[in-house]
Design a protein around this motif. Structure first.
Motif, PDB file in Angstrom:
ATOM      1  N   UNK A  50       0.850  -1.205  -0.003  1.00  0.00           N
ATOM      2  CA  UNK A  50       0.029  -0.006  -0.219  1.00  0.00           C
ATOM      3  C   UNK A  50       0.807   1.132   0.054  1.00  0.00           C
ATOM      4  N   UNK A  51       0.734   2.176  -1.035  1.00  0.00           N
ATOM      5  CA  UNK A  51       1.375   3.369  -1.193  1.00  0.00           C
ATOM      6  C   UNK A  51       0.497   4.496  -0.786  1.00  0.00           C
ATOM      7  N   UNK A  52       0.737   5.360  -0.036  1.00  0.00           N
ATOM      8  CA  UNK A  52      -0.100   6.439   0.435  1.00  0.00           C
ATOM      9  C   UNK A  52       0.367   7.638  -0.263  1.00  0.00           C
ATOM     10  N   UNK A  53      -0.591   8.430  -0.677  1.00  0.00           N
ATOM     11  CA  UNK A  53      -0.147   9.978  -1.308  1.00  0.00           C
ATOM     12  C   UNK A  53      -0.790  10.640  -0.543  1.00  0.00           C
ATOM     13  N   UNK A  54      -0.216  11.448   0.566  1.00  0.00           N
ATOM     14  CA  UNK A  54      -0.578  12.128   1.730  1.00  0.00           C
ATOM     15  C   UNK A  54      -0.486  13.435   1.824  1.00  0.00           C
ATOM     16  N   UNK A  55      -1.524  14.264   1.765  1.00  0.00           N
ATOM     17  CA  UNK A  55      -1.512  15.988   1.613  1.00  0.00           C
ATOM     18  C   UNK A  55      -1.366  16.557   2.971  1.00  0.00           C
ATOM     19  N   UNK A  56      -1.580  15.924   4.023  1.00  0.00           N
ATOM     20  CA  UNK A  56      -1.597  16.454   5.311  1.00  0.00           C
ATOM     21  C   UNK A  56      -0.187  16.847   5.628  1.00  0.00           C
ATOM     22  N   UNK A  57      -0.380  18.101   6.308  1.00  0.00           N
ATOM     23  CA  UNK A  57       0.919  18.397   7.117  1.00  0.00           C
ATOM     24  C   UNK A  57       1.168  18.482   8.591  1.00  0.00           C
ATOM     25  N   UNK A  58       2.027  18.360   9.110  1.00  0.00           N
ATOM     26  CA  UNK A  58       2.354  18.126  10.852  1.00  0.00           C
ATOM     27  C   UNK A  58       1.486  19.402  11.470  1.00  0.00           C
ATOM     28  N   UNK A  59       0.782  18.896  12.462  1.00  0.00           N
ATOM     29  CA  UNK A  59       0.011  19.888  13.093  1.00  0.00           C
ATOM     30  C   UNK A  59       0.807  21.109  13.787  1.00  0.00           C
ATOM     31  N   UNK A  60       0.590  22.158  13.350  1.00  0.00           N
ATOM     32  CA  UNK A  60       1.035  23.525  13.875  1.00  0.00           C
ATOM     33  C   UNK A  60       0.631  23.991  15.318  1.00  0.00           C
ATOM     34  N   UNK A  61       1.232  24.742  15.764  1.00  0.00           N
ATOM     35  CA  UNK A  61       0.810  25.299  17.162  1.00  0.00           C
ATOM     36  C   UNK A  61       0.028  26.446  16.585  1.00  0.00           C
ATOM     37  N   UNK A  62      -1.230  26.763  17.200  1.00  0.00           N
ATOM     38  CA  UNK A  62      -1.928  27.760  16.759  1.00  0.00           C
ATOM     39  C   UNK A  62      -2.733  28.318  17.835  1.00  0.00           C
ATOM     40  N   UNK A  63      -2.924  29.760  17.976  1.00  0.00           N
ATOM     41  CA  UNK A  63      -3.709  30.351  19.140  1.00  0.00           C
ATOM     42  C   UNK A  63      -4.595  31.439  18.674  1.00  0.00           C
TER      43      UNK A  63
END
Length: 295
Positions: A199-212
């Protein structure tokens, strides 16, 4: 050995999937199965009908330049414009559009979406695909993940891209189907269930950034949704043998003007992943041979 490709959701960033497909095709890495969510369902369906990644980019360019696509109105939500007046105008239109969700189930007219998808799929069905395809959605009546793999491509893809509150849902056999991205944003598990050995995944998600920076309740809701999607996608990705992650985090989800840029980022990410793909292909073949000889 069956190699499967899971194409993740990510709106306009999903144009990077085209570049991933181009590299895999050029390197003679066969794709035997495809499962897509949201924009991944669109790209996957078009590719499975006609497995030619070069022509896929040409088709995408023509579609994005068409009046039918422009009439959808995604540009209202893209306020990354250097012109101050345009930014202010877009901001007002965006807030007005979100406000409409309080009084109707979705913002973009169903007729516009169906017209666009009709031009793309022209009555085609899953049975017409040259590569087996599944697309992911959610039934919000039961809360269950749904994997669609038969019948009308238009109906199935409509369900998979139905971003809640933005695009129209699909009602089918008592189900109320919307975008599968919330729980199956990179549908690796569904791909494995199709029979993928690798299984090859093409992933568009980015690491979760700190947000306030939360100014409204809507901002908070969007942030919570982002956190949930990220955690669920992270779990799905642990099932993948290889993860391809195009660097498209700077692309606004509604900005479809960056086709060539996204495709190039997809190519670059796929090229980086090639050594691992080949290693995993060899390992999978040896494992299968080992099972045969042990019988």
């Amino acid at each position: 050995m069956k190699i499967g490709l899971a194409l993740g959701g990510g709106s306009s960033r999903g144009l990077a999937h085209i570049g991933v497909l181009q590299v895999l095709e050029k390197e003679n890495i066969p794709i035997d199965l495809v499962c897509g969510t949201s924009i991944g369902a669109v790209v996957g369906a078009v590719y499975c009908l006609d497995p030619d990644a070069t022509s896929l980019q040409i088709k995408a360019k023509e579609l994005l330049a068409s009046d039918t696509f422009k009439n959808i109105g995604f540009n209202v939500f893209d306020n990354k414009d250097y012109n101050l007046f345009r930014r202010i105008t877009t901001f007002v239109k965006e807030k007005y559009s979100y406000g409409k969700v309080l009084f109707r189930p979705y913002i973009i007219d169903r007729e516009k979406v169906e017209k666009l998808l009709s031009e793309i799929f022209d009555g085609k069905r899953f049975e017409d695909t040259k590569i087996p395809l599944s697309v992911a959605a959610i039934d919000i009546v039961t809360g269950e993940d749904i994997v669609l793999n038969e019948g009308s491509l238009l109906q199935a893809v409509s369900a998979s891209i139905a971003i809640p509150g933005l695009l129209p849902h699909v009602e089918k056999d008592g189900q109320f189907l919307v975008d599968g991205g919330a729980t199956q944003n990179v549908p690796v598990e569904a791909l494995k269930e199709m029979g993928a050995d690798l299984a090859i995944a093409s992933n568009l998600s980015s690491p979760l950034k700190v947000c306030s920076n939360f100014k409204t309740g809507l901002d908070i809701n969007f942030r919570v949704d982002e956190i949930v999607k990220y955690r669920l996608a992270k779990g799905e990705l642990t099932l993948a043998d290889v993860i391809i992650s195009p660097d498209v985090k700077e692309i606004h989800w509604a900005d479809y003007r960056k086709l060539d840029f996204c495709v190039q980022k997809g190519r670059e990410a796929a090229i980086r992943a090639l050594p691992e793909i080949r290693r995993k292909m060899k390992r999978t073949i040896f494992q299968r041979l080992g099972k045969i000889f042990r019988r």
